[in-house]
Design a protein around this motif. Structure first.
Motif, mmCIF file in Angstrom:
data_model
loop_
_atom_site.group_PDB
_atom_site.id
_atom_site.type_symbol
_atom_site.label_atom_id
_atom_site.label_comp_id
_atom_site.label_asym_id
_atom_site.label_seq_id
_atom_site.Cartn_x
_atom_site.Cartn_y
_atom_site.Cartn_z
ATOM 1 N N ALA A 267 62.848 7.866 -21.628
ATOM 2 C CA ALA A 267 62.860 7.884 -23.096
ATOM 3 C C ALA A 267 61.959 8.995 -23.626
ATOM 4 O O ALA A 267 60.996 9.403 -22.979
ATOM 5 C CB ALA A 267 62.398 6.538 -23.636
ATOM 6 N N ASN A 268 62.284 9.497 -24.798
ATOM 7 C CA ASN A 268 61.350 10.347 -25.525
ATOM 8 C C ASN A 268 60.251 9.459 -26.093
ATOM 9 O O ASN A 268 60.524 8.367 -26.602
ATOM 10 C CB ASN A 268 62.058 11.060 -26.672
ATOM 11 C CG ASN A 268 62.871 12.254 -26.211
ATOM 12 O OD1 ASN A 268 62.324 13.252 -25.762
ATOM 13 N ND2 ASN A 268 64.190 12.146 -26.304
ATOM 14 N N SER A 269 59.029 9.901 -26.001
ATOM 15 C CA SER A 269 57.931 9.181 -26.649
ATOM 16 C C SER A 269 56.989 10.224 -27.235
ATOM 17 O O SER A 269 56.000 10.602 -26.616
ATOM 18 C CB SER A 269 57.205 8.261 -25.658
ATOM 19 O OG SER A 269 56.721 8.986 -24.552
ATOM 20 N N VAL A 270 57.375 10.720 -28.402
ATOM 21 C CA VAL A 270 56.655 11.797 -29.069
ATOM 22 C C VAL A 270 56.151 11.290 -30.410
ATOM 23 O O VAL A 270 56.937 10.833 -31.243
ATOM 24 C CB VAL A 270 57.554 13.031 -29.272
ATOM 25 C CG1 VAL A 270 56.809 14.116 -30.047
ATOM 26 C CG2 VAL A 270 58.022 13.559 -27.930
ATOM 27 N N THR B 124 48.749 6.754 -27.333
ATOM 28 C CA THR B 124 49.904 6.814 -26.457
ATOM 29 C C THR B 124 49.398 6.584 -25.034
ATOM 30 O O THR B 124 48.248 6.177 -24.850
ATOM 31 C CB THR B 124 50.625 8.165 -26.610
ATOM 32 O OG1 THR B 124 51.826 8.155 -25.826
ATOM 33 C CG2 THR B 124 49.735 9.312 -26.175
ATOM 34 N N VAL B 125 50.212 6.832 -24.021
ATOM 35 C CA VAL B 125 49.800 6.573 -22.638
ATOM 36 C C VAL B 125 48.524 7.349 -22.318
ATOM 37 O O VAL B 125 48.434 8.553 -22.549
ATOM 38 C CB VAL B 125 50.929 6.925 -21.649
ATOM 39 C CG1 VAL B 125 51.343 8.393 -21.747
ATOM 40 C CG2 VAL B 125 50.533 6.582 -20.225
ATOM 41 N N VAL B 126 47.514 6.625 -21.815
ATOM 42 C CA VAL B 126 46.212 7.225 -21.533
ATOM 43 C C VAL B 126 46.098 7.492 -20.029
ATOM 44 O O VAL B 126 46.384 6.620 -19.207
ATOM 45 C CB VAL B 126 45.065 6.299 -21.998
ATOM 46 C CG1 VAL B 126 43.705 6.953 -21.717
ATOM 47 C CG2 VAL B 126 45.210 5.974 -23.490
ATOM 48 N N ALA C 149 60.423 4.562 -30.513
ATOM 49 C CA ALA C 149 60.294 5.152 -31.846
ATOM 50 C C ALA C 149 61.022 6.491 -31.955
ATOM 51 O O ALA C 149 61.177 7.216 -30.965
ATOM 52 C CB ALA C 149 58.820 5.346 -32.172
ATOM 53 N N PRO C 150 61.456 6.862 -33.172
ATOM 54 C CA PRO C 150 62.025 8.200 -33.391
ATOM 55 C C PRO C 150 60.992 9.281 -33.082
ATOM 56 O O PRO C 150 59.785 9.045 -33.153
ATOM 57 C CB PRO C 150 62.370 8.190 -34.893
ATOM 58 C CG PRO C 150 62.452 6.750 -35.276
ATOM 59 C CD PRO C 150 61.485 6.031 -34.386
#
Length: 327
Positions: free
Chosen positions: A283-286, A159-161, A113-114
């Motif tokens: 990757a960015n995952s924000v 998101t990642v837990v 995702a962006p």
């Protein structure tokens, strides 16, 4: 009484502790036993039809059951557990007159995702996990629409837990740092949204008070660290130098991951390194979230959560205690 499907797992166990401490009545429905609440478990698989006479009629369903690892085989398990399981839970809710379902989906529905994607972000899953979580959301929305004035559906996309006892990707990263085996792939400037398990469980409990309607929230604990900042912070907590000594270019890391994929295919063995995991790492995952608008305040600040996890896993002695395996 609240029924927790998949309650023997990582998030479910934390949620069960919260319910136990606050005096809430709950029942765990899971195919796996619970190491902490064995007396609360009713053995069942969400892939099977669930009989309305299976247990006392609860006030709400919370569904944490899922197939979520990157290496699940056969691939049909994603559909059987995540989508068919949602249908079975909705059928049971109809039969028992349940009017509140809380479902843990995932930010995986957005794919790569962006930056800053919020709950209105484009749905573009890149794997079967994300696809089937999205399809499960549609199953639950159909159930809610059948009586929209009275039924409450809460969809939470974490998101990642991470947290104590978890043996997923964040733990693997922390372990590599702790034992001096960490190699940074890429420039380390990519940012990662994270979610601490205690805070996720707290929001699940908080959402039990939501009114009829559909409520969809990403779950993220802020701030979002760059990989460089996260590694430096963990090193500092462990009394190590914050300098990152070893780096691999992304292209080389991806080549190594693809090599492991080939060996895994030939040998039918699973390895902790793969091309998709290299891509996800770099990757960015924000993500952004509308949770603030609900008035919820996470009980544990993210910096404290990382410190608690590092201390529990790499400073204190918990070697013989139960752990949970996930991505």
């Amino acid at each position: 009484m609240i029924a927790i499907f998949g309650g023997s797992g990582f998030i479910g166990t934390r949620l069960s502790f919260r319910f136990s401490q606050s005096g809430k009545l709950f029942q765990i429905i899971d195919k796996a036993p619970s190491g902490f609440f064995p007396e609360k478990v009713l053995s069942a698989d969400v892939r099977d039809s669930l009989s309305p006479s299976f247990f006392s009629i609860p006030t709400a369903f919370i569904n944490l059951a899922a197939e979520h690892r990157d290496d699940v085989r056969p691939l049909s398990l994603y559909d059987e557990v995540n989508v068919d399981g949602a249908r079975n839970i909705c059928d049971l809710a109809r039969a028992q007159g349940i009017e509140k379902i809380i479902f843990t989906s995932s930010v995986a529905v957005y794919g790569f995702a962006p930056l800053g994607t919020n709950e209105s972000g484009a749905i573009a899953p890149f794997n079967d996990y994300g696809r089937t979580k999205w399809e499960a959301e549609q199953v639950y929305k159909k159930w809610q629409a059948e009586d929209s004035q009275n039924r409450t559906l809460v969809i939470i996309r974490p998101t990642v837990v991470f947290g104590e006892r978890n043996r997923g990707n964040v733990f693997n990263l922390l372990r590599q740092i702790a034992f001096g085996k960490f190699v940074m792939v890429g420039d380390g400037l990519n940012r990662k949204s994270m979610a601490y398990v205690e805070n996720v469980a707290a929001f699940l409990e908080y959402s039990l008070d939501f009114k009829p309607g559909i409520h969809i929230y990403n779950y993220i604990d802020k701030p979002d660290f760059t990989m460089n900042a996260l590694v430096a912070h963990v090193n500092k907590l462990l009394g190590k130098s914050s300098e990152i000594k070893f780096r691999l270019p992304f292209s080389l890391g991806l080549m190594i991951g693809s090599g492991f994929d080939l060996v895994a295919k030939i040998t039918d063995k699973k390895f902790p390194i793969s091309a998709i995991r290299v891509k996800k790492f770099c990757a960015n995952s924000v993500y952004d979230s509308a949770i603030e608008s609900t008035g919820f305040i996470p009980p544990v600040p993210l910096m404290n959560a990382i410190e608690k996890t590092v201390r529990f896993e790499f400073v204190e002695d918990h070697k013989n205690e139960q752990v949970f395996y996930s991505e």
